[in-house]
Design a protein around this motif. Structure first.
Motif, PDB file in Angstrom:
ATOM      1  N   LYS A 278       0.828  -1.215   0.000  1.00 51.18           N
ATOM      2  CA  LYS A 278       0.000   0.000   0.000  1.00 51.18           C
ATOM      3  C   LYS A 278       0.856   1.255   0.000  1.00 51.18           C
ATOM      4  O   LYS A 278       0.447   2.297  -0.490  1.00 51.18           O
ATOM      5  N   LYS A 279       2.058   1.139   0.580  1.00 45.51           N
ATOM      6  CA  LYS A 279       2.946   2.300   0.693  1.00 45.51           C
ATOM      7  C   LYS A 279       3.746   2.553  -0.578  1.00 45.51           C
ATOM      8  O   LYS A 279       4.267   3.641  -0.790  1.00 45.51           O
ATOM      9  N   ILE A 280       3.860   1.535  -1.405  1.00 38.64           N
ATOM     10  CA  ILE A 280       4.675   1.653  -2.614  1.00 38.64           C
ATOM     11  C   ILE A 280       3.856   2.243  -3.748  1.00 38.64           C
ATOM     12  O   ILE A 280       2.733   1.817  -4.014  1.00 38.64           O
ATOM     13  N   ASN A 281       4.406   3.229  -4.424  1.00 34.18           N
ATOM     14  CA  ASN A 281       3.776   3.814  -5.601  1.00 34.18           C
ATOM     15  C   ASN A 281       4.093   2.928  -6.803  1.00 34.18           C
ATOM     16  O   ASN A 281       5.215   2.942  -7.324  1.00 34.18           O
ATOM     17  N   ILE A 282       3.112   2.141  -7.204  1.00 36.33           N
ATOM     18  CA  ILE A 282       3.335   1.171  -8.279  1.00 36.33           C
ATOM     19  C   ILE A 282       3.785   1.859  -9.569  1.00 36.33           C
ATOM     20  O   ILE A 282       4.520   1.299 -10.368  1.00 36.33           O
ATOM     21  N   GLY A 283       3.353   3.093  -9.764  1.00 37.57           N
ATOM     22  CA  GLY A 283       3.682   3.794 -11.011  1.00 37.57           C
ATOM     23  C   GLY A 283       5.113   4.260 -11.106  1.00 37.57           C
ATOM     24  O   GLY A 283       5.592   4.552 -12.203  1.00 37.57           O
ATOM     25  N   SER A 284       5.836   4.346  -9.972  1.00 37.16           N
ATOM     26  CA  SER A 284       7.190   4.901 -10.062  1.00 37.16           C
ATOM     27  C   SER A 284       8.217   4.254  -9.146  1.00 37.16           C
ATOM     28  O   SER A 284       9.408   4.490  -9.314  1.00 37.16           O
ATOM     29  N   GLU A 285       7.795   3.426  -8.176  1.00 37.15           N
ATOM     30  CA  GLU A 285       8.740   2.887  -7.199  1.00 37.15           C
ATOM     31  C   GLU A 285       8.923   1.379  -7.338  1.00 37.15           C
ATOM     32  O   GLU A 285       8.047   0.674  -7.814  1.00 37.15           O
ATOM     33  N   LYS A 286      10.089   0.926  -6.871  1.00 35.12           N
ATOM     34  CA  LYS A 286      10.305  -0.502  -6.735  1.00 35.12           C
ATOM     35  C   LYS A 286      11.079  -0.747  -5.446  1.00 35.12           C
ATOM     36  O   LYS A 286      11.866   0.098  -5.001  1.00 35.12           O
ATOM     37  N   VAL A 287      10.852  -1.916  -4.829  1.00 39.10           N
ATOM     38  CA  VAL A 287      11.528  -2.273  -3.581  1.00 39.10           C
ATOM     39  C   VAL A 287      12.845  -2.948  -3.920  1.00 39.10           C
ATOM     40  O   VAL A 287      12.883  -3.942  -4.647  1.00 39.10           O
ATOM     41  N   LEU A 288      13.946  -2.393  -3.397  1.00 42.80           N
ATOM     42  CA  LEU A 288      15.263  -2.983  -3.626  1.00 42.80           C
ATOM     43  C   LEU A 288      15.549  -4.091  -2.632  1.00 42.80           C
ATOM     44  O   LEU A 288      16.083  -5.139  -2.994  1.00 42.80           O
ATOM     45  N   SER A 289      15.233  -3.866  -1.381  1.00 39.82           N
ATOM     46  CA  SER A 289      15.478  -4.872  -0.349  1.00 39.82           C
ATOM     47  C   SER A 289      14.632  -4.550   0.878  1.00 39.82           C
ATOM     48  O   SER A 289      14.220  -3.411   1.084  1.00 39.82           O
ATOM     49  N   VAL A 290      14.412  -5.583   1.673  1.00 40.02           N
ATOM     50  CA  VAL A 290      13.698  -5.440   2.946  1.00 40.02           C
ATOM     51  C   VAL A 290      14.660  -5.855   4.052  1.00 40.02           C
ATOM     52  O   VAL A 290      15.327  -6.884   3.954  1.00 40.02           O
ATOM     53  N   SER A 291      14.759  -5.040   5.103  1.00 44.40           N
ATOM     54  CA  SER A 291      15.760  -5.256   6.156  1.00 44.40           C
ATOM     55  C   SER A 291      15.346  -6.354   7.125  1.00 44.40           C
ATOM     56  O   SER A 291      14.841  -6.094   8.212  1.00 44.40           O
ATOM     57  N   GLY A 292      15.555  -7.604   6.703  1.00 48.91           N
ATOM     58  CA  GLY A 292      15.297  -8.740   7.590  1.00 48.91           C
ATOM     59  C   GLY A 292      13.837  -8.927   7.935  1.00 48.91           C
ATOM     60  O   GLY A 292      12.933  -8.450   7.242  1.00 48.91           O
ATOM     61  N   ASP A 293      13.624  -9.637   9.041  1.00 51.18           N
ATOM     62  CA  ASP A 293      12.262  -9.903   9.495  1.00 51.18           C
ATOM     63  C   ASP A 293      11.659  -8.655  10.127  1.00 51.18           C
ATOM     64  O   ASP A 293      12.387  -7.780  10.614  1.00 51.18           O
ATOM     65  N   PRO A 294      10.329  -8.556  10.149  1.00 51.13           N
ATOM     66  CA  PRO A 294       9.684  -7.440  10.854  1.00 51.13           C
ATOM     67  C   PRO A 294      10.118  -7.402  12.318  1.00 51.13           C
ATOM     68  O   PRO A 294      10.294  -8.446  12.949  1.00 51.13           O
ATOM     69  N   VAL A 295      10.332  -6.198  12.851  1.00 48.79           N
ATOM     70  CA  VAL A 295      10.791  -6.040  14.236  1.00 48.79           C
ATOM     71  C   VAL A 295       9.596  -5.698  15.122  1.00 48.79           C
ATOM     72  O   VAL A 295       9.021  -4.614  15.004  1.00 48.79           O
ATOM     73  N   PRO A 296       9.219  -6.628  16.033  1.00 52.03           N
ATOM     74  CA  PRO A 296       8.063  -6.348  16.893  1.00 52.03           C
ATOM     75  C   PRO A 296       8.481  -5.782  18.248  1.00 52.03           C
ATOM     76  O   PRO A 296       9.576  -6.024  18.745  1.00 52.03           O
ATOM     77  N   SER A 319      13.560   2.564  -4.523  1.00 52.75           N
ATOM     78  CA  SER A 319      14.173   3.462  -5.499  1.00 52.75           C
ATOM     79  C   SER A 319      13.224   3.653  -6.670  1.00 52.75           C
ATOM     80  O   SER A 319      12.142   3.058  -6.720  1.00 52.75           O
ATOM     81  N   LEU A 320      13.638   4.481  -7.603  1.00 51.87           N
ATOM     82  CA  LEU A 320      12.850   4.733  -8.806  1.00 51.87           C
ATOM     83  C   LEU A 320      12.867   3.496  -9.694  1.00 51.87           C
ATOM     84  O   LEU A 320      13.919   2.884  -9.906  1.00 51.87           O
ATOM     85  N   ASP A 321      11.717   3.123 -10.203  1.00 50.20           N
ATOM     86  CA  ASP A 321      11.602   1.970 -11.099  1.00 50.20           C
ATOM     87  C   ASP A 321      11.888   2.416 -12.535  1.00 50.20           C
ATOM     88  O   ASP A 321      11.147   3.231 -13.094  1.00 50.20           O
ATOM     89  N   PRO A 322      12.969   1.910 -13.156  1.00 43.76           N
ATOM     90  CA  PRO A 322      13.289   2.312 -14.533  1.00 43.76           C
ATOM     91  C   PRO A 322      12.180   1.993 -15.533  1.00 43.76           C
ATOM     92  O   PRO A 322      12.090   2.617 -16.589  1.00 43.76           O
ATOM     93  N   ASP A 323      11.348   1.006 -15.204  1.00 39.71           N
ATOM     94  CA  ASP A 323      10.263   0.608 -16.113  1.00 39.71           C
ATOM     95  C   ASP A 323       8.931   1.243 -15.734  1.00 39.71           C
ATOM     96  O   ASP A 323       7.877   0.819 -16.220  1.00 39.71           O
ATOM     97  N   ALA A 324       8.969   2.261 -14.891  1.00 39.73           N
ATOM     98  CA  ALA A 324       7.731   2.900 -14.434  1.00 39.73           C
ATOM     99  C   ALA A 324       7.006   3.568 -15.599  1.00 39.73           C
ATOM    100  O   ALA A 324       7.625   4.071 -16.546  1.00 39.73           O
ATOM    101  N   SER A 325       5.685   3.577 -15.517  1.00 40.58           N
ATOM    102  CA  SER A 325       4.878   4.184 -16.585  1.00 40.58           C
ATOM    103  C   SER A 325       5.137   5.689 -16.688  1.00 40.58           C
ATOM    104  O   SER A 325       4.997   6.276 -17.773  1.00 40.58           O
TER     105      SER A 325
END
Length: 380
Positions: A278-296, A319-325
């Protein structure tokens, strides 16, 4: 009456006329060719410098025995845990001491062997130890005995070794001998003055170790494979040395009451992944990495109802998605350099942009998307 017919003929076009027509056609052809070349030669290159940014997810998740609804399945309980930990003063110094340890003395003969206190034991490197007490080694048996180094210093802190007993005759030495199975220690002692800050720091570390060791001990009775988190609600601990004493170490020990919460790891990961999408802008962003497991962390708990609420934090590198619309060539068609720069710099994760037109004197990008090249370069 005689009728006469008069024939009239139009003059033929001159060579000059045909020459004019041909010249005009040639000019039009060249002009058309020039327009075609001009249109097809117009090109634009948009180079975008993108940067990596972190994005945080903060989510409240309920835990209950059955799960369901907005809760995930888990366990909520309380336990008492005892632990003893050794610590050392921060202002310590090293002092020469006498190494000591244990040996196993073997008697492979059919007669008992008595060895007096201070009996010598010598290893193959010539390091000498002595018995701390008198022992009697039964025939075809063995005993464990304490020994100490004949000389002070770290040279006597030897590893597992074989020992002969020089006080016995050569034949007897072959059937009565000793062996150490662990390192001798104490050749160098760490001594210091116990400070109040040492005690405060040790208690803080002890608190974290209690939680860690307690959680590691929960590996059965429904806890298998669960994520676990604990909070210490009360402690009854003591420090075995007084502040100001000259010591080589001190011990913190006691009982701690903990609230322990177990949770379904997979269900939690799925919830966090859904929130992340929900937080990621599908039109322009991509996730490079996730920092391990969720921290509770524990937000609240109800022992009577066996429920709890966890505050979950998850960091992701985006980061910016090179293939973004938003970066398709058609987005830049017919725009000026200023228009392109303003548009690109308004997109998240863009650190810079460089726009080049060819030929250099044109003022707008081609209207044909195929003549526009978009390059995305990433920087950390």
């Amino acid at each position: 009456m005689i009728v006469r017919h008069t024939e009239t003929s139009l003059p033929e076009p001159s060579v000059r006329f045909y020459r004019t027509i041909a010249f005009t056609f040639l000019i039009l052809t060249v002009a058309l060719l020039g327009v075609v070349i001009f249109i097809t030669s117009k090109k634009a290159t948009v180079t975008i410098i993108s940067k990596e940014d972190s994005k945080s997810i903060n989510l409240n998740v309920g835990v209950s025995a059955l799960g369901g609804g907005e809760k995930i399945k888990g366990l909520v309980t309380t336990t008492i845990f005892a632990l003893s930990e050794k610590y050392y003063p921060s202002g310590s110094k090293k002092m020469v001491g006498v190494a000591e340890g244990d040996v196993v003395i073997y008697n492979k003969s059919n007669t008992d062997q008595a060895l007096v206190k201070t009996t010598r034991l010598l290893n193959s490197n010539g390091v000498l130890f002595r018995l701390s007490d008198r022992v009697n080694v039964p025939a075809n048996g063995e005993v464990v005995a304490k020994v100490y180094a004949d000389k002070e210093g770290s040279e006597s802190e030897i590893g597992p070794s074989q020992f002969v007993i020089p006080g016995l005759n050569a034949d007897r030495q072959r059937v009565v001998y000793a062996e150490s199975k662990s390192k001798m220690v104490g050749g160098v002692r760490t001594v210091g003055i116990l400070l109040e800050s040492d005690v405060v720091g040790a208690k803080a570390d002890y608190l974290e170790k209690v939680k860690k060791v307690a959680l590691e001990s929960l590996n059965s009775g429904g806890w298998e494979g669960m994520g676990k988190i604990a909070v210490v609600t009360s402690q009854n601990i003591k420090v075995d040395k007084e502040v100001g004493a000259e010591i080589d170490g001190f011990t913190v020990s006691g009982d701690s009451v903990l609230v322990v919460i177990g949770y379904d790891r997979l269900a939690l990961t799925n919830l966090v992944s859904g929130e992340m999408s929900k937080k990621i802008n599908i039109g322009s962003e991509k996730v490079l990495s996730v920092s391990g497991d969720p921290v509770p962390s524990i937000a609240s708990y109800d022992l009577n109802g066996a429920t709890a609420e966890l505050l979950i934090r998850q960091e992701a590198l985006v980061s910016l998605d090179p293939d973004a619309s938003t970066l398709l060539p058609r987005s830049f068609a017919g725009k000026s350099k200023n228009e392109i720069e303003r548009y690109v710099l308004g997109i998240d994760h863009v650190a810079g942009v460089d726009v080049k037109f060819s030929p250099s004197w044109i003022r707008k990008a081609p209207t044909v998307p195929d003549h526009i090249k978009v390059i995305v370069k990433s920087v950390k």
